[in-house]
Design an enzyme around this catalytic site. Structure first.
Site, PDB file in Angstrom:
ATOM      1  N   PRO A 146     -25.627 -15.890 -36.032  1.00  0.00           N
ATOM      2  CA  PRO A 146     -26.777 -16.274 -36.858  1.00  0.00           C
ATOM      3  C   PRO A 146     -27.246 -15.091 -37.698  1.00  0.00           C
ATOM      4  CG  PRO A 146     -27.466 -15.926 -34.570  1.00  0.00           C
ATOM      5  CD  PRO A 146     -25.966 -15.784 -34.605  1.00  0.00           C
ATOM      6  N   MET A 147     -27.519 -15.332 -38.973  1.00  0.00           N
ATOM      7  CA  MET A 147     -28.114 -14.297 -39.820  1.00  0.00           C
ATOM      8  C   MET A 147     -29.191 -14.932 -40.684  1.00  0.00           C
ATOM      9  SD  MET A 147     -24.969 -11.874 -41.107  1.00  0.00           S
ATOM     10  CE  MET A 147     -23.747 -13.180 -41.216  1.00  0.00           C
TER      11      MET A 147
ATOM     12  N   ASP B   6     -20.355  -5.108 -34.523  1.00  0.00           N
ATOM     13  CA  ASP B   6     -19.352  -4.261 -35.172  1.00  0.00           C
ATOM     14  C   ASP B   6     -17.944  -4.836 -35.201  1.00  0.00           C
ATOM     15  OD1 ASP B   6     -21.509  -2.630 -35.441  1.00  0.00           O
ATOM     16  OD2 ASP B   6     -20.793  -1.037 -34.107  1.00  0.00           O
TER      17      ASP B   6
ATOM     18  N   LYS C 296     -29.356 -15.353 -26.753  1.00  0.00           N
ATOM     19  CA  LYS C 296     -28.727 -14.203 -27.423  1.00  0.00           C
ATOM     20  C   LYS C 296     -29.688 -13.037 -27.307  1.00  0.00           C
ATOM     21  CE  LYS C 296     -26.593 -13.014 -31.909  1.00  0.00           C
ATOM     22  NZ  LYS C 296     -27.495 -11.988 -32.448  1.00  0.00           N
TER      23      LYS C 296
ATOM     24  N   GLN D 126     -30.832 -22.162 -33.367  1.00  0.00           N
ATOM     25  CA  GLN D 126     -31.488 -21.023 -32.723  1.00  0.00           C
ATOM     26  C   GLN D 126     -32.998 -21.058 -32.943  1.00  0.00           C
ATOM     27  OE1 GLN D 126     -31.504 -16.752 -33.878  1.00  0.00           O
ATOM     28  NE2 GLN D 126     -30.284 -16.458 -32.029  1.00  0.00           N
TER      29      GLN D 126
ATOM     30  N   ARG E  10     -22.134  -9.647 -39.741  1.00  0.00           N
ATOM     31  CA  ARG E  10     -21.998  -8.965 -41.033  1.00  0.00           C
ATOM     32  C   ARG E  10     -20.567  -8.963 -41.550  1.00  0.00           C
ATOM     33  NH1 ARG E  10     -24.701  -3.550 -39.200  1.00  0.00           N
ATOM     34  NH2 ARG E  10     -23.449  -4.208 -37.420  1.00  0.00           N
TER      35      ARG E  10
ATOM     36  N   CYS F 107     -34.029 -10.409 -31.773  1.00  0.00           N
ATOM     37  CA  CYS F 107     -34.545  -9.998 -33.079  1.00  0.00           C
ATOM     38  C   CYS F 107     -35.439  -8.762 -32.922  1.00  0.00           C
ATOM     39  CB  CYS F 107     -35.334 -11.131 -33.733  1.00  0.00           C
ATOM     40  SG  CYS F 107     -35.988 -10.643 -35.342  1.00  0.00           S
TER      41      CYS F 107
END
Ligand SMILES: Cc1cc2nc3c(=O)[nH]c(=O)nc-3n(C[C@H](O)[C@H](O)[C@H](O)COP(=O)(O)O)c2cc1C
Length: 336
Positions: free
Chosen positions: A23-24, A214, A151, A79, A237, A112
């Site tokens: 999720p972003m 990463d 998460k 989410q 990302r 978050c």
């Protein structure tokens, strides 16, 4: 859809060796999720949605948009963030009954790092209140007939790394799967994600563990699986402007095959397709939200900085498509 079917959908999506889209907020809107799903992400998540926001303003356009799915992507993880178990259970119920079988699971955001969120006791602040975090998982799990997942991070800061205890607590509360981002809240997105923290959680619980942090290439995805023993790799990302990463990771993990990266024309064509889908989904004004995506799609390509500069002034979808068409011609003329 009943509980049996829902948990099967999640189990399928989280089959060992799967690769999923993280999720972003501000990035993973339905059109982009649909693209990633088609490219091989076995699960996608909505952006984080405020349970309180839904409660007090259920008809807000933003929340409604966040709860709209791409036909290609279902089932999708929804989410929620919040800190009040009953309120979250009530909103989760509304989502699941309103959207039926399309919801793979309700995922609770406990990672978050943003100050505005943690100062309300939400997001990664829940890592400092594990009893409350567990109460949220059990209240939501009792209320809905889809699985509940969470998460979270490695810990709040280096002095309070508690991912293993936290994971055990949430598993006991009824979480069906757990995702760990190997950074502390204090790190935000800086430094290197600690994959050992993911490995320690995997060793401590029986539910599927999703590793996050990463993964920027197919090789990274494979090595996260190998080094941590986690069941599923999450890419956030690394998927920005690069949805092909899912296809590449799957080819490497499932068949040991290294796929070539997409051609430059293919990247521009995908940016145009993404823009069309985003405008169809969010209306003409959504075109400005495409600016960052275009910048990501063309990263490292010839003439990219000039295109990026022009894209930041674009306010209509026709203009954007013309710019990308012009760029495609430029690349073709260069013999790219
Ligand atoms: C712009 C941005 C927005 C994010 N929004 C969320 C979010 O809404 N919910 C969440 O659980 N994690 C969110 N994350 C965290 C990612 O899902 C992921 O755990 C983290 O970026 C590390 O993985 P990566 O290295 O693959 O990016 C966000 C990350 C970024 C960069």
């Amino acid at each position: 859809m009943g509980p049996m079917n829902s948990s099967t959908a999640l189990e399928r999506a989280l089959a060992p060796g799967s690769v999923i889209l993280g999720p972003m907020a501000g990035v993973t809107e339905a059109p982009f999720r649909g693209i990633c799903k088609r490219m091989g992400a076995s699960l996608t998540y909505t952006e984080m949605i405020s349970a309180k926001g839904l409660h007090y303003n259920p008809d807000a356009r933003v929340s409604r948009a966040m709860l709209t799915f791409d036909p290609d992507e279902t089932p999708c993880a929804v989410q929620l963030f919040g800190s009040e178990p009953d309120l979250m259970a009530e909103q989760a119920t509304r989502i699941v009954t309103g959207y039926g079988g399309d919801v793979a699971c309700i995922d609770i955001n406990m990672g978050c790092p943003v100050t505005k969120v943690v100062s309300n006791g939400e997001g990664s602040a829940l890592m400092r209140t594990p009893r409350l975090a567990a109460a949220i998982v059990s209240a939501v799990a009792a209320a809905v007939d889809v699985p509940v997942t969470a998460k979270f991070r490695k810990g709040w800061d280096d002095a309070s790394v508690n991912a293993v205890d936290f994971a055990r607590t949430l598993e006991a509360a009824g979480a069906a799967a757990l995702c760990v981002h190997g950074r502390t809240r204090q790190q935000f997105y800086h430094g290197v994600a600690d994959w050992d923290a993911i490995a320690r959680v995997k060793a401590a619980v029986g539910v599927p563990v999703i590793g996050s942090g990463d993964v920027f290439s197919a090789a990274d995805a494979k090595s996260m699986l190998e080094r941590t023993g986690c069941d599923v790799v999450m890419i956030a990302r690394g998927a920005q402007g690069n949805p092909w990463i899912f296809r590449e990771a799957r080819a490497l993990i499932e068949r040991g095959e290294s796929l070539p990266p997409p051609a430059q024309e293919e990247r521009v064509a995908m940016a145009r397709e993404h823009a069309r889908a985003l405008v169809a989904f969010g209306g003409e004004h959504a075109v400005t939200r495409m600016r960052k995506h275009v910048g990501w799609y063309i990263t490292g390509m010839p003439g990219a900085s000039r295109v990026r500069e022009r894209v930041n002034h674009i306010t209509s979808s026709v203009e954007l498509d013309a710019l990308l068409a012009e760029y495609a011609e430029y690349l073709e003329a260069r013999g790219a």
